[in-house]
Design a protein around this motif. Structure first.
Motif, PDB file in Angstrom:
ATOM      1  N   ARG A 198       0.841  -1.210   0.000  1.00 24.40           N
ATOM      2  CA  ARG A 198       0.000   0.000   0.000  1.00 24.40           C
ATOM      3  C   ARG A 198       0.873   1.257   0.000  1.00 24.40           C
ATOM      4  N   GLU A 199       1.931   1.218   0.835  1.00 30.34           N
ATOM      5  CA  GLU A 199       2.843   2.362   0.911  1.00 30.34           C
ATOM      6  C   GLU A 199       3.493   2.625  -0.445  1.00 30.34           C
ATOM      7  N   MET A 200       3.821   1.559  -1.134  1.00 28.90           N
ATOM      8  CA  MET A 200       4.427   1.639  -2.471  1.00 28.90           C
ATOM      9  C   MET A 200       3.509   2.407  -3.425  1.00 28.90           C
ATOM     10  N   VAL A 201       2.228   2.048  -3.406  1.00 26.62           N
ATOM     11  CA  VAL A 201       1.241   2.697  -4.284  1.00 26.62           C
ATOM     12  C   VAL A 201       1.067   4.166  -3.891  1.00 26.62           C
ATOM     13  N   GLU A 202       0.997   4.420  -2.562  1.00 31.09           N
ATOM     14  CA  GLU A 202       0.824   5.797  -2.067  1.00 31.09           C
ATOM     15  C   GLU A 202       1.969   6.706  -2.499  1.00 31.09           C
ATOM     16  N   ARG A 203       3.165   6.137  -2.651  1.00 28.92           N
ATOM     17  CA  ARG A 203       4.337   6.924  -3.035  1.00 28.92           C
ATOM     18  C   ARG A 203       4.476   7.029  -4.555  1.00 28.92           C
ATOM     19  N   GLY A 204       3.463   6.534  -5.264  1.00 25.31           N
ATOM     20  CA  GLY A 204       3.451   6.706  -6.712  1.00 25.31           C
ATOM     21  C   GLY A 204       4.260   5.690  -7.487  1.00 25.31           C
ATOM     22  N   ILE A 205       4.597   4.558  -6.841  1.00 22.14           N
ATOM     23  CA  ILE A 205       5.363   3.510  -7.535  1.00 22.14           C
ATOM     24  C   ILE A 205       4.405   2.388  -7.914  1.00 22.14           C
ATOM     25  N   GLU A 206       4.309   2.115  -9.188  1.00 23.07           N
ATOM     26  CA  GLU A 206       3.374   1.107  -9.701  1.00 23.07           C
ATOM     27  C   GLU A 206       3.901  -0.303  -9.412  1.00 23.07           C
ATOM     28  N   PRO A 207       3.115  -1.132  -8.709  1.00 23.20           N
ATOM     29  CA  PRO A 207       3.543  -2.528  -8.489  1.00 23.20           C
ATOM     30  C   PRO A 207       3.672  -3.257  -9.829  1.00 23.20           C
ATOM     31  N   SER A 208       4.619  -4.145  -9.912  1.00 25.70           N
ATOM     32  CA  SER A 208       4.833  -4.927 -11.130  1.00 25.70           C
ATOM     33  C   SER A 208       4.215  -6.320 -10.962  1.00 25.70           C
ATOM     34  N   LEU A 209       4.251  -7.092 -12.020  1.00 21.47           N
ATOM     35  CA  LEU A 209       3.775  -8.479 -11.923  1.00 21.47           C
ATOM     36  C   LEU A 209       4.603  -9.246 -10.898  1.00 21.47           C
ATOM     37  N   VAL A 210       5.901  -8.927 -10.806  1.00 18.69           N
ATOM     38  CA  VAL A 210       6.768  -9.566  -9.803  1.00 18.69           C
ATOM     39  C   VAL A 210       6.214  -9.302  -8.399  1.00 18.69           C
ATOM     40  N   THR A 211       5.782  -8.065  -8.145  1.00 20.56           N
ATOM     41  CA  THR A 211       5.218  -7.706  -6.835  1.00 20.56           C
ATOM     42  C   THR A 211       4.031  -8.609  -6.513  1.00 20.56           C
ATOM     43  N   TYR A 212       3.118  -8.744  -7.461  1.00 22.17           N
ATOM     44  CA  TYR A 212       1.923  -9.555  -7.233  1.00 22.17           C
ATOM     45  C   TYR A 212       2.270 -11.041  -7.060  1.00 22.17           C
ATOM     46  N   ASN A 213       3.220 -11.527  -7.852  1.00 20.66           N
ATOM     47  CA  ASN A 213       3.628 -12.935  -7.721  1.00 20.66           C
ATOM     48  C   ASN A 213       4.265 -13.213  -6.367  1.00 20.66           C
ATOM     49  N   VAL A 214       5.048 -12.237  -5.892  1.00 17.78           N
ATOM     50  CA  VAL A 214       5.685 -12.367  -4.570  1.00 17.78           C
ATOM     51  C   VAL A 214       4.609 -12.434  -3.486  1.00 17.78           C
ATOM     52  N   MET A 215       3.624 -11.566  -3.583  1.00 15.53           N
ATOM     53  CA  MET A 215       2.535 -11.531  -2.597  1.00 15.53           C
ATOM     54  C   MET A 215       1.727 -12.826  -2.637  1.00 15.53           C
ATOM     55  N   LEU A 216       1.453 -13.305  -3.830  1.00 11.79           N
ATOM     56  CA  LEU A 216       0.716 -14.565  -4.002  1.00 11.79           C
ATOM     57  C   LEU A 216       1.462 -15.722  -3.340  1.00 11.79           C
ATOM     58  N   LYS A 217       2.753 -15.770  -3.600  1.00 12.93           N
ATOM     59  CA  LYS A 217       3.586 -16.832  -3.010  1.00 12.93           C
ATOM     60  C   LYS A 217       3.621 -16.704  -1.488  1.00 12.93           C
ATOM     61  N   GLY A 218       3.608 -15.453  -1.002  1.00 13.08           N
ATOM     62  CA  GLY A 218       3.608 -15.220   0.443  1.00 13.08           C
ATOM     63  C   GLY A 218       2.376 -15.794   1.110  1.00 13.08           C
ATOM     64  N   TYR A 219       1.219 -15.566   0.507  1.00 10.92           N
ATOM     65  CA  TYR A 219      -0.022 -16.131   1.059  1.00 10.92           C
ATOM     66  C   TYR A 219       0.053 -17.656   1.114  1.00 10.92           C
ATOM     67  N   LEU A 220       0.524 -18.257   0.028  1.00 10.47           N
ATOM     68  CA  LEU A 220       0.598 -19.718  -0.026  1.00 10.47           C
ATOM     69  C   LEU A 220       1.613 -20.262   0.966  1.00 10.47           C
ATOM     70  N   ARG A 221       2.742 -19.577   1.093  1.00  9.79           N
ATOM     71  CA  ARG A 221       3.768 -20.015   2.052  1.00  9.79           C
ATOM     72  C   ARG A 221       3.220 -19.979   3.481  1.00  9.79           C
ATOM     73  N   ALA A 222       2.391 -18.976   3.756  1.00 11.58           N
ATOM     74  CA  ALA A 222       1.811 -18.836   5.097  1.00 11.58           C
ATOM     75  C   ALA A 222       0.598 -19.755   5.314  1.00 11.58           C
ATOM     76  N   GLY A 223       0.263 -20.542   4.303  1.00  8.56           N
ATOM     77  CA  GLY A 223      -0.877 -21.448   4.423  1.00  8.56           C
ATOM     78  C   GLY A 223      -2.217 -20.758   4.263  1.00  8.56           C
ATOM     79  N   GLN A 224      -2.212 -19.518   3.780  1.00  9.72           N
ATOM     80  CA  GLN A 224      -3.450 -18.743   3.590  1.00  9.72           C
ATOM     81  C   GLN A 224      -3.979 -19.002   2.169  1.00  9.72           C
ATOM     82  N   VAL A 225      -4.459 -20.215   1.956  1.00  7.96           N
ATOM     83  CA  VAL A 225      -4.854 -20.665   0.621  1.00  7.96           C
ATOM     84  C   VAL A 225      -6.060 -19.875   0.096  1.00  7.96           C
ATOM     85  N   LYS A 226      -7.029 -19.637   0.959  1.00  8.31           N
ATOM     86  CA  LYS A 226      -8.226 -18.886   0.547  1.00  8.31           C
ATOM     87  C   LYS A 226      -7.836 -17.475   0.093  1.00  8.31           C
TER      88      LYS A 226
END
Length: 490
Positions: free
Chosen positions: A228-256
Motif C-alpha cells: 500500500r505504501e508503495m502505491v501511495e508513493r506513486g510507484i506502480e507494483p509490477s507483476l513480480v510484486t503480485y507474484n511475490v505476494m501470491l507466493k507469500g499467502y501460499l507459504r503462510a498457508g493462507q490458501v483462501k
C-alpha cells in the motif's frame, strides 16, 4: 577420502524395474561420459600437497583461463582450504592473472570459511590489480557476514563500499536489502530501507525485496502494508510484486486469501504469467490440494500460458510428496514426450520421490540416466541417495556413493557429513564409530564446522566403545586449527 573400515556388500538378486524414458534413446553400449576438464583438475589438486601444487599448476601444457579457473573453484567449493590454496598458488603463475570473477569466487569461499583475513586481502589485491572490487564482491561479503550471524557487519560493509573504490548506488542498496531479507533479518532490512530510501530513490525492486522479506517470515499483513505504501508513493507494483505476494499467502498457508488475490489479479487485467501459475501449482499442491494443483496446471494452456520446466518440476514435486511417485513418473514421461529437457531439479525431485517410495533401484537408475542425458548430478542428488540408503540400513551402499563423490566431480558438503555421521550410530558397532570419527576429522579439514551436538556425540561414542586414544587424537589435532566448537570436554 579416507579408507573406510567396512566389508564389501554381497550382491543381491536385482528386482525387475522399468526404464524411465528420456527425450532420446539410450543404449547399453553407450561409452561412459568423459570426465570434464575442470573435474580432472579438481581431482589432481585434491591429491596434491602444498609442495607439489606449484609444479602441477605451472605446467606449461596447461592453459589456464578465467573460465577454467572459475569452474575448478566451483568443483573445489566443498573443500574450502584446497580451493583457496589452489587460488593463492595460481596467483603466482608466471603468465596467468586472476580475473575479477575468480577473485569473487575466492572471496566467497574465504567468507564461508570465516577466514576474513584472506577475504580482505583478496579485496585489497583486486583493487591493487584494478580488477575490482565491484558491487558483486560486496554483495558476496555482505551475504557471508549475514550467514555468520553478523548482520550489523554486513550493513557496515555496504556503508563503507566507497572507501574501497566502489560507490554505493540503488542496485547495491537493493542487493544488501535482499541479502538481509533472504536471511530473514527483515526488521533490520526494513529499518535500513526507511533510512536510505530517499537517498537512493527506492524503486519497484526495492519495495519488492521488502515485500518478499515479510512474506518469507509469513507476515503477510506487513507485506500488504508495504504494498500500500508503495502505491501511495506513486510507484506502480509490477507483476513480480503480485507474484511475490501470491507466493507469500501460499507459504503462510493462507490458501483462501491466495486464491482471492489471484482472482483479483485477473479482475484487474494483470498479465498473468508462467511464474504465477507455477506458484499456484506448487502452493496448492504442498497443502494437499493435488486435484486443484493439477486443474490449474491443465488450465494454463487454455489461458494461453505454456508451462515451463519449473512448472513441471513443481507438479512432479507435489505428486511425489502428496500423491504417488508413479504418477510423478507419468508426468515426467509426458514432459519429455512434449520436448521439454529435464534439468537437475527435475531429476532431483523425482529421484527423491522414488527413493522415498522405497524404490531405490529406480532412483539409482534415474541418477545414472541423468549423467547420460548430460545433466550432471549435484551434491543434492548425491545427498538424497545417501540419506535414503542410510534410512534403509544400507550403510555400505551409502559409503560407496560417498567415496564416488570424493573423486573431484562433486565433493560432499556439510549435509553429506551430518547424514553419514548420524547413520554411523544406528548399528552401534565400534568400527562404525571409528568411521564417524574419521568423517568428523575430514569435514573439519575441509572447512566445515560441526555442530557441538555432532562433535560431542562422536566423542562420547568413541569413549563408550573403548576408543579413548582416537577421541584424544581428534581433540588434539583439531584444536590446533581453532575450528572446534567451544566448551568441549573429554
Amino acid at each position: 577420502m579416507f579408507t573406510l573400515l567396512r566389508k564389501t556388500p554381497s550382491q543381491k538378486n536385482p528386482k525387475p524395474s522399468f526404464s524411465i524414458p528420456l527425450h532420446h534413446n539410450l543404449t547399453t553400449s553407450l561409452p561412459p561420459p568423459q570426465t570434464p576438464q575442470d573435474a580432472a583438475f579438481a581431482a589432481l589438486i585434491l591429491k596434491s600437497d602444498p609442495q607439489s601444487l606449484p609444479r602441477i599448476l605451472h605446467d606449461p601444457n596447461i592453459h589456464w583461463t578465467p573460465d577454467s579457473v572459475n569452474k575448478t573453484l566451483k568443483r573445489l567449493w566443498n573443500h574450502g582450504p584446497k580451493a583457496l590454496l589452489f587460488f593463492k598458488t595460481l596467483d603466482r603463475h608466471p603468465t596467468y592473472t586472476h580475473s575479477s570473477s575468480s577473485y569473487d569466487h575466492a572471496v566467497d569461499i574465504a567468507g564461508r570459511l570465516r577466514d576474513y583475513k584472506s577475504l580482505w586481502a583478496f579485496v585489497a589485491r583486486m583493487r591493487a590489480r584494478r580488477v575490482g572490487p565491484g558491487p558483486r564482491t560486496f554483495a558476496i561479503i555482505a551475504e557471508r557476514y549475514v550467514a555468520a550471524g553478523k548482520p550489523d557487519r554486513a550493513v557496515k560493509v555496504f556503508l563503507s563500499m566507497h572507501e574501497h573504490g566502489c560507490p554505493q548506488d540503488l542496485n547495491s542498496f537493493n542487493t544488501v536489502l535482499d541479502v538481509l531479507c533472504k536471511a530473514k533479518r527483515v526488521e533490520k532490512a526494513y529499518n535500513l530501507f526507511k533510512v536510505f530510501r530517499g537517498r537512493f530513490r527506492a524503486d519497484c525492486v526495492s519495495y519488492n525485496v521488502i515485500v518478499n522479506g515479510w512474506c518469507l517470515i509469513k507476515r503477510t499483513p506487513k507485506a500488504l502494508e508495504v504494498l500500500r505504501e508503495m502505491v501511495e508513493r506513486g510507484i506502480e507494483p509490477s507483476l513480480v510484486t503480485y507474484n511475490v505476494m501470491l507466493k507469500g499467502y501460499l507459504r503462510a498457508g493462507q490458501v483462501k486469501e491466495a486464491w482471492e488475490f489471484f482472482l483479483e489479479m485477473k479482475k484487474r487485467k494483470c498479465e498473468i504469467d508462467v511464474v504465477t501459475y507455477t506458484t499456484l501449482v506448487h502452493g496448492f499442491g504442498v497443502v494437499g490440494e493435488v486435484k486443484k494443483a493439477r486443474k490449474i496446471f491443465d488450465g494454463m494452456v487454455e489461458e494461453g500460458v505454456l508451462p515451463s520446466v519449473a512448472t513441471y518440476n513443481a507438479l512432479i514435486q507435489v505428486l511425489c510428496k502428496k500423491d504417488s511417485a508413479e504418477n510423478a513418473v507419468v508426468v515426467f514421461e509426458e514432459m519429455v514426450r512434449k520436448g521439454y529437457v529435464p534439468n537437475v531439479t527435475t531429476y532431483n525431485v523425482l529421484i527423491r520421490g522414488l527413493c522415498h517410495a522405497g524404490d531405490m533401484e529406480r532412483g539409482m537408475e534415474l541418477m545414472e540416466r541423468m549423467k547420460g542425458d548430460e545433466c550432471e548430478p549435484n551434491v543434492q542428488t548425491y545427498n538424497v541417495v545417501i540419506r535414503y540408503f542410510c534410512d534403509d540400513g544400507e550403510i555400505e551402499k551409502a559409503l560407496d556413493v560417498f567415496e564416488k563423490m570424493g573423486r573431484g566431480e562433486c565433493l560432499p558438503n556439510l549435509d553429506t557429513y551430518n547424514v553419514l555421521i548420524s547413520a554411523m550410530f544406528v548399528r552401534k558397532k565400534p568400527e562404525d564409530l571409528l568411521v564417524a570419527g574419521k568423517l568428523l576429522i575430514e569435514m573439519v579439514d575441509r572447512g566445515f564446522l560441526p555442530r557441538k551436538y555432532t562433535f560431542n556425540r562422536v566423542l562420547d561414542g568413541l569413549l563408550l566403545t573403548g576408543n579413548q586414544g582416537f577421541a584424544k587424537e581428534i581433540l588434539r589435532s583439531q584444536s590446533k586449527c581453532g575450528r572446534l566448537p567451544r566448551q568441549v570436554k573429554l
